[in-house]
Write a protein that holds these residues in place. Structure first.
Motif, PDB file in Angstrom:
ATOM      1  N   ASP A  30       0.843  -1.197   0.000  1.00 12.89           N
ATOM      2  CA  ASP A  30       0.000   0.000   0.000  1.00 12.89           C
ATOM      3  C   ASP A  30       0.879   1.248   0.000  1.00 12.89           C
ATOM      4  OD1 ASP A  30      -1.867   1.961   0.261  1.00 12.89           O
ATOM      5  OD2 ASP A  30      -2.514   1.429   2.283  1.00 12.89           O
ATOM      6  N   LEU A  32       0.164   4.262  -0.099  1.00 14.18           N
ATOM      7  CA  LEU A  32      -0.355   5.352   0.725  1.00 14.18           C
ATOM      8  C   LEU A  32       0.160   5.264   2.156  1.00 14.18           C
ATOM      9  CD1 LEU A  32      -4.062   5.604  -0.488  1.00 14.18           C
ATOM     10  CD2 LEU A  32      -2.094   6.963  -1.200  1.00 14.18           C
ATOM     11  N   ASP A  71      -4.096   6.804 -11.491  1.00 15.99           N
ATOM     12  CA  ASP A  71      -5.106   6.833 -10.436  1.00 15.99           C
ATOM     13  C   ASP A  71      -4.446   6.726  -9.063  1.00 15.99           C
ATOM     14  OD1 ASP A  71      -7.174   7.066 -12.246  1.00 15.99           O
ATOM     15  OD2 ASP A  71      -7.621   4.923 -12.299  1.00 15.99           O
ATOM     16  N   ALA A  72      -3.458   5.827  -8.959  1.00 11.83           N
ATOM     17  CA  ALA A  72      -2.727   5.690  -7.690  1.00 11.83           C
ATOM     18  C   ALA A  72      -1.969   6.969  -7.369  1.00 11.83           C
ATOM     19  CB  ALA A  72      -1.767   4.504  -7.779  1.00 11.83           C
ATOM     20  N   LYS A  74      -2.801  10.015  -8.189  1.00 17.94           N
ATOM     21  CA  LYS A  74      -3.751  11.018  -7.704  1.00 17.94           C
ATOM     22  C   LYS A  74      -3.995  10.851  -6.208  1.00 17.94           C
ATOM     23  CE  LYS A  74      -6.227  11.506 -12.100  1.00 17.94           C
ATOM     24  NZ  LYS A  74      -7.488  11.191 -12.842  1.00 17.94           N
ATOM     25  N   GLU A  75      -4.150   9.604  -5.774  1.00 13.89           N
ATOM     26  CA  GLU A  75      -4.352   9.348  -4.344  1.00 13.89           C
ATOM     27  C   GLU A  75      -3.129   9.758  -3.536  1.00 13.89           C
ATOM     28  OE1 GLU A  75      -6.924   5.792  -3.184  1.00 13.89           O
ATOM     29  OE2 GLU A  75      -5.897   5.058  -4.968  1.00 13.89           O
ATOM     30  N   THR A  78      -3.015  13.532  -3.218  1.00 22.05           N
ATOM     31  CA  THR A  78      -4.038  14.020  -2.293  1.00 22.05           C
ATOM     32  C   THR A  78      -3.589  13.864  -0.850  1.00 22.05           C
ATOM     33  OG1 THR A  78      -5.816  13.485  -3.845  1.00 22.05           O
ATOM     34  CG2 THR A  78      -6.435  13.721  -1.545  1.00 22.05           C
ATOM     35  N   LEU A  79      -2.927  12.761  -0.536  1.00 22.43           N
ATOM     36  CA  LEU A  79      -2.513  12.481   0.837  1.00 22.43           C
ATOM     37  C   LEU A  79      -1.216  13.175   1.222  1.00 22.43           C
ATOM     38  CD1 LEU A  79      -3.105  10.848   3.431  1.00 22.43           C
ATOM     39  CD2 LEU A  79      -1.797   8.959   2.426  1.00 22.43           C
ATOM     40  N   GLU A 428     -12.204  17.674  -5.401  1.00 16.25           N
ATOM     41  CA  GLU A 428     -11.310  17.224  -6.464  1.00 16.25           C
ATOM     42  C   GLU A 428     -11.251  18.249  -7.588  1.00 16.25           C
ATOM     43  OE1 GLU A 428     -11.528  12.391  -6.495  1.00 16.25           O
ATOM     44  OE2 GLU A 428     -13.394  13.446  -6.929  1.00 16.25           O
TER      45      GLU A 428
END
Length: 436
Positions: A30, A32, A71-72, A74-75, A78-79, A428
């Motif tokens: 993971d 993140l 997509d990953a 973008k996450e 964001t974090l 977003e």
């Protein structure tokens, strides 16, 4: 003097973080989780390498893997509480745009690839020189393209730590050095080079918990590191009878007031050094790093003193809930209230309408036009959106300004129906606009 930065990397492969560009053994399933660890340990930036497409798949599978990696990314963006730099899978200008639109603060061109060299001028002129970095292996590559780099690139990433001295002989551009293995005490020797702006690679990945200590070592050696430069010292504040200053904490995005706490001198200095809100707990009689036990950290965006310099306003990025009860804000006990009409906050209006539409989808209401659109599906929603866009064009030719206001409102409503259908939020959208 350059500030010295500690910049970990995430080598993104098939949704996991792997060891490096040449070793695809998984270090974290993971990514993140790694981002959160880098946040908590005061990393100054993050490089994410998209390694999708390296398996020699057919074009369709490679494109799908690339979209999944974006997509990953973008996450991750964001974090992340630090600037993210995106790299890998760049073949044309469109790929740089995708990295930046995913939320990366900057994008990296690989100057060992001719296709990346060919688009350097184009992407720099379109997105700005400050958005573009270039990676390279040898000083020969650097020398061959020095004029192009110095005109269109803001910073370099040296992938070979044995070329530091040679790099400084070729250019005055600042550069990060990727180092995969080195004794930590040797980092000071690397940082001593004038143009070295920081270190990245597995040396930082493997020792992220030492970043705070290493920054202290840099300061002891007269090197500047990333922290908050305070315009006011603790002596400039008027303290209360306990020798402390109250701090009002506000969400930097929504401006919602989250909590109030107190700082003593040590908490103030620690907050400036780490970029994480640290207070003095009067009940426990000790320093209190917000989030140390709950994980609900507060990352500093700004600190401002009031007119009397006896109160601090902190704007923060709040992780999770600010209140120990689990509420987002500590201020929820309504004491008294008089009916009033609040000034309209445009974003709040959008959020309120959006939430009504979202609720309609979750809890259908008979006779609801919104539910009618959801029942008919995406094609109907798109058809209505197109019709409303056309109505705006027609209304714009009308001298009466009211008509265009009505049509834009209709368009925005149907656009929010589409947003709910496709699971896109206003946050977003506003983040995307801010990144542009």
């Amino acid at each position: 003097m350059l500030k010295k930065k500690f910049v970990p990397c995430i080598y993104l492969y098939r949704g996991h973080a792997v060891r490096n560009l040449r070793d695809i053994s998984v270090v974290e399933t993971d990514p993140l989780r790694l981002v959160q660890l880098y946040n908590e340990n005061h990393a100054d930036g993050l490089i994410v390498f998209d390694m999708s497409g390296m398996d020699g798949e057919n074009e369709e599978d490679a494109d799908a893997a690339h979209e999944s990696a974006l997509d990953a990314l973008k996450e991750i963006c964001t974090l992340a509480e630090m600037d993210v730099m995106g790299a890998g899978n760049v073949k044309r200008m469109e790929d740089i745009k995708k990295l930046l639109y995913a939320g990366c603060r900057r994008a990296i061109l690989d100057f060992e690839q001719e296709s990346n060299i060919a688009i350097a001028e184009e992407v720099s002129l379109k997105f700005g020189r400050d958005k573009i970095l270039a990676s390279y292996e040898t000083a020969e590559t650097l020398s061959a393209h020095r004029d192009l780099l110095e005109q269109y690139v803001s910073e370099l990433i040296l992938m070979n730590p044995h070329q530091i001295r040679e790099t400084e002989q070729v250019t005055k551009l600042p550069f990060l050095v990727q180092i995969n293995q080195i004794a930590l005490n040797k980092l000071m020797e690397i940082f001593a080079y004038e143009q070295v702006s920081g270190v990245t690679g597995n040396t930082i990945n493997d020792n992220y918990s030492e970043i705070k200590t290493l920054k202290g070592l840099c300061r002891e050696n007269g090197m500047m590191v990333e922290n908050f430069e305070a315009a006011y010292q603790w002596e400039d504040f008027k303290k209360n009878s306990d020798g402390m200053v109250p701090v009002i904490v506000q969400d930097y995005r929504t401006l919602e007031v989250l909590m109030m706490a107190y700082m003593n001198e040590e908490a103030y200095v620690r907050t400036l050094q780490t970029g994480q809100m640290t207070y003095f707990s009067r009940s426990r009689g000790e320093l209190w790093l917000k989030g140390e036990t709950s994980g609900h950290f507060q990352y500093v965006k700004s600190l401002t003193g009031d007119c009397d310099m006896d109160t601090i306003l902190a704007k923060v990025s709040q992780v999770g809930a600010a209140c120990h009860t689990g509420a987002k804000s500590c201020f929820f006990n309504e004491i008294a209230k008089k009916e009033y009409e609040a000034a309209e906050n445009p974003l709040q209006v959008f959020e309120d309408v959006f939430n009504v539409i979202k609720d309609r989808k979750a809890h259908p209401k008979e006779g609801s036009y919104t539910n009618y659109l959801f029942e008919k599906g995406i094609d109907k929603i798109l058809k209505k959106l197109g019709e409303e866009a056309t109505e705006i064009v027609i209304a714009a030719k009308n001298p009466n300004a009211n008509e265009i206001k009505y049509e834009i409102s209709d368009f925005l409503y149907h656009m929010m129906v589409l947003m709910v259908e496709k699971d896109v939020t206003w946050e977003e959208i506003t983040t995307e606009l801010a990144n542009r």
